[in-house]
Scaffold this motif. Structure first.
Motif, PDB file in Angstrom:
ATOM      1  N   ARG A  16      75.481  52.859  73.793  1.00  0.00           N
ATOM      2  CA  ARG A  16      74.609  51.716  73.469  1.00  0.00           C
ATOM      3  C   ARG A  16      75.259  50.416  73.966  1.00  0.00           C
ATOM      4  O   ARG A  16      74.615  49.567  74.565  1.00  0.00           O
ATOM      5  N   ARG A  17      76.552  50.291  73.733  1.00  0.00           N
ATOM      6  CA  ARG A  17      77.285  49.094  74.173  1.00  0.00           C
ATOM      7  C   ARG A  17      77.252  48.975  75.696  1.00  0.00           C
ATOM      8  O   ARG A  17      77.108  47.874  76.236  1.00  0.00           O
ATOM      9  N   ALA A  18      77.357  50.101  76.400  1.00  0.00           N
ATOM     10  CA  ALA A  18      77.303  50.080  77.867  1.00  0.00           C
ATOM     11  C   ALA A  18      75.947  49.578  78.349  1.00  0.00           C
ATOM     12  O   ALA A  18      75.873  48.758  79.274  1.00  0.00           O
ATOM     13  N   VAL A  19      74.867  50.037  77.720  1.00  0.00           N
ATOM     14  CA  VAL A  19      73.524  49.575  78.097  1.00  0.00           C
ATOM     15  C   VAL A  19      73.395  48.074  77.851  1.00  0.00           C
ATOM     16  O   VAL A  19      72.889  47.325  78.694  1.00  0.00           O
ATOM     17  N   GLU A  20      73.874  47.624  76.703  1.00  0.00           N
ATOM     18  CA  GLU A  20      73.789  46.201  76.371  1.00  0.00           C
ATOM     19  C   GLU A  20      74.559  45.347  77.382  1.00  0.00           C
ATOM     20  O   GLU A  20      74.083  44.294  77.803  1.00  0.00           O
ATOM     21  N   HIS A  21      75.745  45.811  77.780  1.00  0.00           N
ATOM     22  CA  HIS A  21      76.520  45.056  78.766  1.00  0.00           C
ATOM     23  C   HIS A  21      75.877  45.094  80.150  1.00  0.00           C
ATOM     24  O   HIS A  21      75.932  44.116  80.891  1.00  0.00           O
ATOM     25  N   ALA A  22      75.267  46.207  80.493  1.00  0.00           N
ATOM     26  CA  ALA A  22      74.561  46.286  81.777  1.00  0.00           C
ATOM     27  C   ALA A  22      73.444  45.245  81.811  1.00  0.00           C
ATOM     28  O   ALA A  22      73.254  44.554  82.818  1.00  0.00           O
ATOM     29  N   GLY A  23      72.723  45.112  80.708  1.00  0.00           N
ATOM     30  CA  GLY A  23      71.657  44.116  80.639  1.00  0.00           C
ATOM     31  C   GLY A  23      72.181  42.698  80.719  1.00  0.00           C
ATOM     32  O   GLY A  23      71.545  41.812  81.295  1.00  0.00           O
ATOM     33  N   ARG A  24      73.354  42.506  80.185  1.00  0.00           N
ATOM     34  CA  ARG A  24      73.947  41.169  80.169  1.00  0.00           C
ATOM     35  C   ARG A  24      74.510  40.756  81.525  1.00  0.00           C
ATOM     36  O   ARG A  24      74.405  39.604  81.928  1.00  0.00           O
ATOM     37  N   PHE A  25      75.098  41.704  82.258  1.00  0.00           N
ATOM     38  CA  PHE A  25      75.831  41.354  83.464  1.00  0.00           C
ATOM     39  C   PHE A  25      75.214  41.798  84.787  1.00  0.00           C
ATOM     40  O   PHE A  25      75.597  41.302  85.839  1.00  0.00           O
ATOM     41  N   LEU A  26      74.325  42.764  84.752  1.00  0.00           N
ATOM     42  CA  LEU A  26      73.814  43.307  86.002  1.00  0.00           C
ATOM     43  C   LEU A  26      72.335  42.984  86.178  1.00  0.00           C
ATOM     44  O   LEU A  26      71.552  43.133  85.263  1.00  0.00           O
ATOM     45  N   GLY A  27      71.971  42.602  87.365  1.00  0.00           N
ATOM     46  CA  GLY A  27      70.568  42.430  87.710  1.00  0.00           C
ATOM     47  C   GLY A  27      70.215  43.475  88.753  1.00  0.00           C
ATOM     48  O   GLY A  27      70.912  43.625  89.744  1.00  0.00           O
ATOM     49  N   CYS A  28      69.154  44.224  88.516  1.00  0.00           N
ATOM     50  CA  CYS A  28      68.780  45.255  89.478  1.00  0.00           C
ATOM     51  C   CYS A  28      67.272  45.456  89.446  1.00  0.00           C
ATOM     52  O   CYS A  28      66.613  45.110  88.478  1.00  0.00           O
ATOM     53  N   THR A  29      66.746  46.003  90.515  1.00  0.00           N
ATOM     54  CA  THR A  29      65.311  46.224  90.588  1.00  0.00           C
ATOM     55  C   THR A  29      64.902  47.534  89.933  1.00  0.00           C
ATOM     56  O   THR A  29      63.812  47.641  89.397  1.00  0.00           O
ATOM     57  N   THR A  30      65.750  48.535  89.935  1.00  0.00           N
ATOM     58  CA  THR A  30      65.433  49.833  89.351  1.00  0.00           C
ATOM     59  C   THR A  30      66.609  50.322  88.527  1.00  0.00           C
ATOM     60  O   THR A  30      67.746  50.279  88.974  1.00  0.00           O
ATOM     61  N   SER A  31      66.318  50.780  87.316  1.00  0.00           N
ATOM     62  CA  SER A  31      67.352  51.347  86.451  1.00  0.00           C
ATOM     63  C   SER A  31      66.864  52.669  85.894  1.00  0.00           C
ATOM     64  O   SER A  31      65.673  52.863  85.655  1.00  0.00           O
ATOM     65  N   TYR A  32      67.805  53.571  85.696  1.00  0.00           N
ATOM     66  CA  TYR A  32      67.520  54.865  85.093  1.00  0.00           C
ATOM     67  C   TYR A  32      68.444  55.052  83.905  1.00  0.00           C
ATOM     68  O   TYR A  32      69.627  54.764  83.996  1.00  0.00           O
ATOM     69  N   ILE A  33      67.894  55.536  82.804  1.00  0.00           N
ATOM     70  CA  ILE A  33      68.709  55.951  81.669  1.00  0.00           C
ATOM     71  C   ILE A  33      68.862  57.457  81.791  1.00  0.00           C
ATOM     72  O   ILE A  33      67.886  58.203  81.749  1.00  0.00           O
ATOM     73  N   LEU A  34      70.088  57.897  81.985  1.00  0.00           N
ATOM     74  CA  LEU A  34      70.383  59.312  82.192  1.00  0.00           C
ATOM     75  C   LEU A  34      70.956  59.919  80.926  1.00  0.00           C
ATOM     76  O   LEU A  34      71.925  59.406  80.372  1.00  0.00           O
ATOM     77  N   THR A  35      70.347  61.015  80.487  1.00  0.00           N
ATOM     78  CA  THR A  35      70.903  61.800  79.390  1.00  0.00           C
ATOM     79  C   THR A  35      71.120  63.208  79.913  1.00  0.00           C
ATOM     80  O   THR A  35      70.209  63.831  80.450  1.00  0.00           O
ATOM     81  N   VAL A  36      72.340  63.689  79.773  1.00  0.00           N
ATOM     82  CA  VAL A  36      72.699  65.037  80.202  1.00  0.00           C
ATOM     83  C   VAL A  36      72.619  65.944  78.981  1.00  0.00           C
ATOM     84  O   VAL A  36      73.090  65.578  77.908  1.00  0.00           O
ATOM     85  N   TRP A  37      72.000  67.110  79.155  1.00  0.00           N
ATOM     86  CA  TRP A  37      71.890  68.039  78.035  1.00  0.00           C
ATOM     87  C   TRP A  37      72.326  69.434  78.468  1.00  0.00           C
ATOM     88  O   TRP A  37      72.356  69.754  79.642  1.00  0.00           O
ATOM     89  N   GLU A  38      72.714  70.230  77.475  1.00  0.00           N
ATOM     90  CA  GLU A  38      73.131  71.606  77.719  1.00  0.00           C
ATOM     91  C   GLU A  38      72.274  72.513  76.835  1.00  0.00           C
ATOM     92  O   GLU A  38      72.148  72.273  75.636  1.00  0.00           O
ATOM     93  N   PRO A  39      71.655  73.561  77.406  1.00  0.00           N
ATOM     94  CA  PRO A  39      70.828  74.469  76.602  1.00  0.00           C
ATOM     95  C   PRO A  39      71.596  75.019  75.402  1.00  0.00           C
ATOM     96  O   PRO A  39      72.798  75.265  75.470  1.00  0.00           O
ATOM     97  N   ILE A  40      70.870  75.210  74.315  1.00  0.00           N
ATOM     98  CA  ILE A  40      71.479  75.632  73.056  1.00  0.00           C
ATOM     99  C   ILE A  40      72.208  76.973  73.190  1.00  0.00           C
ATOM    100  O   ILE A  40      73.262  77.162  72.598  1.00  0.00           O
ATOM    101  N   HIS A  41      71.687  77.883  74.009  1.00  0.00           N
ATOM    102  CA  HIS A  41      72.359  79.181  74.135  1.00  0.00           C
ATOM    103  C   HIS A  41      73.713  79.037  74.829  1.00  0.00           C
ATOM    104  O   HIS A  41      74.654  79.750  74.510  1.00  0.00           O
ATOM    105  N   ARG A  42      73.847  78.070  75.756  1.00  0.00           N
ATOM    106  CA  ARG A  42      75.150  77.858  76.397  1.00  0.00           C
ATOM    107  C   ARG A  42      76.120  77.186  75.437  1.00  0.00           C
ATOM    108  O   ARG A  42      77.313  77.485  75.442  1.00  0.00           O
ATOM    109  N   GLN A  43      75.597  76.270  74.595  1.00  0.00           N
ATOM    110  CA  GLN A  43      76.456  75.633  73.593  1.00  0.00           C
ATOM    111  C   GLN A  43      77.005  76.679  72.631  1.00  0.00           C
ATOM    112  O   GLN A  43      78.191  76.679  72.309  1.00  0.00           O
ATOM    113  N   ALA A  44      76.129  77.585  72.185  1.00  0.00           N
ATOM    114  CA  ALA A  44      76.542  78.631  71.246  1.00  0.00           C
ATOM    115  C   ALA A  44      77.555  79.577  71.890  1.00  0.00           C
ATOM    116  O   ALA A  44      78.547  79.957  71.264  1.00  0.00           O
TER     117      ALA A  44
END
Length: 155
Positions: A16-44
């Protein structure tokens, strides 16, 4: 050069802090919020392997969503909302991790043609830092892109 920014978001206070700082310091035309996930069977399977116990794979029904995917989708939506709160218009982007999280982040940046990566870090030190490699450090070493790393808040 691309003007897009890929912001890694896992729902943690550091992300959350990284997103807030990106908004404060970076100007860009396109941004993506990336979330990486692992299937539950691989976690188990990974957890069972660490404990030395056998674990059967969880295979969802055709109409059933992997709970890990559902959680990741919610976290990603939250990241887009956090970004909007600091003036960043961002698109959600979910990626399944097949190896290491840092590798999924680097691959996603390449797929999207990102010009910069943003990530938070937990700032581990001492024995803990020796036992587990930092995702942010691995992204920095392997992406070939500028990486904006936001440290955790001081208490």
């Amino acid at each position: 050069m691309s003007e897009s920014v890929l912001i890694a978001y896992d729902g943690s206070p550091e992300a959350r802090r990284a997103v807030e700082h990106a908004g404060r310091f970076l100007g860009c035309t396109t941004s993506y919020i990336l979330t990486v996930w692992e299937p539950i069977h691989r976690q188990a399977a990974r957890a069972a392997g660490a404990a030395g116990m056998p674990q059967a794979d969880w295979i969802p029904d055709e109409d059933e969503t992997d709970p890990a995917y559902a959680d990741a989708a919610q976290i990603c939506r939250e990241g887009v909302e956090v970004a909007a709160g600091v003036g960043i218009t961002a698109q959600p982007y979910l990626v399944e991790s097949e190896t290491a999280v840092w590798s999924a982040i680097v691959d996603a940046a390449e797929e999207l043609g990102a010009g910069m990566l943003v990530t938070g870090t937990r700032g581990s030190s001492g024995l803990r830092s020796l036992l587990s490699a930092s995702t942010a450090e691995a992204v920095l070493r392997n992406s070939g892109l500028p990486v904006f790393i936001v440290p955790p808040a001081r208490h």
